[in-house]
Scaffold this active site. Structure first.
Site, mmCIF file in Angstrom:
data_model
loop_
_atom_site.group_PDB
_atom_site.id
_atom_site.type_symbol
_atom_site.label_atom_id
_atom_site.label_comp_id
_atom_site.label_asym_id
_atom_site.label_seq_id
_atom_site.Cartn_x
_atom_site.Cartn_y
_atom_site.Cartn_z
ATOM 1 N N VAL A 277 42.623 37.717 37.752
ATOM 2 C CA VAL A 277 44.285 36.742 37.094
ATOM 3 C C VAL A 277 44.362 37.110 38.436
ATOM 4 O O VAL A 277 45.074 37.519 39.396
ATOM 5 C CB VAL A 277 44.570 37.983 36.320
ATOM 6 C CG1 VAL A 277 45.903 36.975 36.180
ATOM 7 C CG2 VAL A 277 44.159 37.115 34.612
ATOM 8 N N SER B 207 47.403 39.345 42.429
ATOM 9 C CA SER B 207 46.229 39.354 41.517
ATOM 10 C C SER B 207 45.778 41.029 41.221
ATOM 11 O O SER B 207 46.381 41.402 41.278
ATOM 12 C CB SER B 207 44.988 38.170 42.229
ATOM 13 O OG SER B 207 44.971 39.252 43.353
ATOM 14 N N LYS B 208 44.704 40.254 40.234
ATOM 15 C CA LYS B 208 43.918 41.770 39.516
ATOM 16 C C LYS B 208 42.704 41.225 38.942
ATOM 17 O O LYS B 208 42.712 40.317 38.383
ATOM 18 C CB LYS B 208 44.456 42.238 39.054
ATOM 19 C CG LYS B 208 44.543 44.542 38.882
ATOM 20 C CD LYS B 208 44.703 44.585 39.962
ATOM 21 C CE LYS B 208 44.696 46.124 40.069
ATOM 22 N NZ LYS B 208 45.345 46.450 41.742
ATOM 23 N N GLY B 209 41.355 42.267 39.423
ATOM 24 C CA GLY B 209 40.617 41.633 38.588
ATOM 25 C C GLY B 209 39.643 42.514 37.868
ATOM 26 O O GLY B 209 40.144 44.262 38.265
ATOM 27 N N ASP C 80 39.971 49.276 43.376
ATOM 28 C CA ASP C 80 41.016 49.847 42.535
ATOM 29 C C ASP C 80 39.663 50.897 41.172
ATOM 30 O O ASP C 80 39.062 51.246 42.285
ATOM 31 C CB ASP C 80 41.300 48.488 41.469
ATOM 32 C CG ASP C 80 42.498 49.291 41.116
ATOM 33 O OD1 ASP C 80 43.494 49.249 41.497
ATOM 34 O OD2 ASP C 80 42.291 49.517 39.393
#
Ligand code: NAD
Length: 434
Positions: free
Chosen positions: A78, A123-125, A164
């Site tokens: 995202v 963002s992050k995934g 992460d």
């Protein structure tokens, strides 16, 4: 300073049922966002823009498992907002990954980068999988295929991942290699948190814990409390918790309790943090560590200490236990340790909370330094990294504190106000394309 004199048009009313699901991370984020947006009197158009992620990508990742069978995993990325610069955010491999969680984490990254004023969006995934049950080869194939599936948005100018939960330097090396093979040349600025041998930054591994130490010292100074002898309890003894504990002890604080997923120990005389870290190196967890009396992960939060440092996971301080917390300062090393519902209880008790988007921003700040070094092709000493980190953390703390005094709000609301106003200012200047 960003422009905080905003138009007076009323904002779209925030949803009314924000607290229905205390543990939904996107709702927790939105509850804070709405409060800050209301106080800023954010105009309806920008409010709507900032409440929605820019791009949500869901991909299927077919992988040949060691058994010879094909498994298909789901991957998510995202990009929440890129108005201030390339999107920045980690990738996690976990069974609990969901679109709501990734959206919340991507929004948090947007506000975090804006609070410390580094030129990134958020963002992050994640990939829904159980990495503990996968071989190194399977993890490498998942990483490479996920990278290939989202490659259109990746890049040093568009979206820059980092490690992460359950991903690390090794995973970032595979991601960087896959991206580089696709574009035909080595691009180390496509990710941060890489091994130092291939362009990672000195000081990145310690940066989040170091940042926690820096803002805790600022909070103590603000409250007129001495650093020497300050008592600290740390929940979560991984990268963030153990390094923050080690550095705070080096500053003269007394770490009286530490815990990890197996439980913890408390010792009023103080725990030798270096010794506890050495124990973890040898035994992997704190299980069997006897430098004090055993304490559970729930009880460590309730200890009578000066500083509580939750550095493990989300939603540990809730409406159920907030009233029983006795610490004077909470430094949120973890992302989202306090639910929105718990926040007003802590405020009523006069507990000074250094919010996650400020407290743990040291990591993304040194990630930014890594990206700058990669793009410049010129590398900094560890001392320079730490000095520049200190300047950013201390200045950001001061800016948030100033705003919290001006608007008579807590540090979290002030941090959101600062972040949202910075992102909103850029949207106003850029306007709406087409
Ligand atoms: P880590 O995996 O290195 O350490 C996590 C620690 O928490 C471990 O000691 C683990 O045993 C413990 N833990 C797990 N479940 C627990 C439970 N139920 N109760 C108590 N302890 C538990 O992870 P980390 O990198 O230190 O990250 C910790 C938190 O900080 C996460 O919320 C992460 O998102 C956040 N954070 C990390 C960074 C970073 O640079 N590493 C940056 C910003 C925010």
């Amino acid at each position: 300073m960003p422009d905080l004199l905003l138009p007076t048009t009323p904002i779209v009313r925030p949803d009314k049922d924000r607290f229905l699901n205390e543990e939904n991370p996107f709702e927790a984020m939105m509850a804070r966002f709405d409060r800050a947006a209301e106080l800023l009197d954010l105009e309806p158009g920008i409010y709507k823009v900032l409440r929605n992620p820019e791009k949500q990508i869901i991909v299927s990742i077919p992988v040949m498992m060691d058994s010879g069978e094909v498994e298909v995993f789901t991957g998510i990325r995202v990009l929440y907002n890129t108005s201030r610069g390339p999107a920045k955010g980690g990738i996690r491999f976990d069974l609990n990954v969901s679109l709501d969680e990734v959206k919340a984490l991507a929004a948090w990254m947007t506000w975090k980068c804006a609070v410390v004023n580094i030129p990134f969006g958020g963002s992050k995934g994640g990939v829904i999988c159980d990495p503990l049950k996968m071989s190194i080869g399977e993890l490498e194939r998942v990483t490479r295929r996920y990278t290939a599936a989202i490659i259109a948005t990746l890049g040093p100018d568009s979206d820059v991942p980092a490690p992460d939960v359950n991903t690390n330097e090794r995973v970032m090396a595979w991601l960087m290699d896959t991206y580089s093979m696709h574009v035909g040349h080595t691009v180390n600025a496509v990710t941060t948190g890489k091994p130092v041998a291939m362009g990672g930054s000195l000081g990145r591994r310690e940066a989040t814990g170091r940042g926690c130490m820096m803002v805790t010292k600022e909070a103590l100074a603000h409250l007129g409390m001495p650093v020497k002898g300050t008592t600290i309890a740390v929940q979560g003894f991984g990268n963030v918790g153990s390094i923050a504990a080690q550095l705070l002890q080096a500053e003269g604080c007394k770490v009286v309790a530490v815990s990890d997923r197996t439980g913890g120990v408390v010792n009023r005389k103080g725990i030798d943090v270096d010794h506890a870290i050495a124990w973890i190196k040898e035994h992997k967890t704190l299980e069997g560590y006897t430098a004090g009396e055993a304490i559970s992960n729930e009880d460590i939060l309730l200890l009578d200490v000066d500083v509580l440092l939750p550095a493990a996971m989300e939603n540990v301080i809730t409406t159920k236990n907030a009233a029983k917390i006795r610490a004077k300062i909470i430094c949120e090393g973890a992302n989202g340790p306090t639910t929105a519902g718990a926040e007003s209880i802590l405020e009523d008790k006069g507990i000074f909370v250094i919010p996650d988007i400020l407290a743990n921003a040291g990591g993304v700040t040194v990630s930014y330094f890594e990206w700058v070094q990669n793009r410049g092709g010129y590398y900094w000493t560890e001392q320079l990294v730490n000095d520049r980190l200190n300047e950013i953390m201390v200045n950001s703390f001061a800016e948030v504190l100033k705003l919290s005094k001006e608007h008579k709000v807590n540090m979290r609301t002030a941090a959101y106000m600062l972040a949202i106003s910075r992102v909103a200012t850029v949207h106003r200047l850029r306007g709406i394309y087409a």
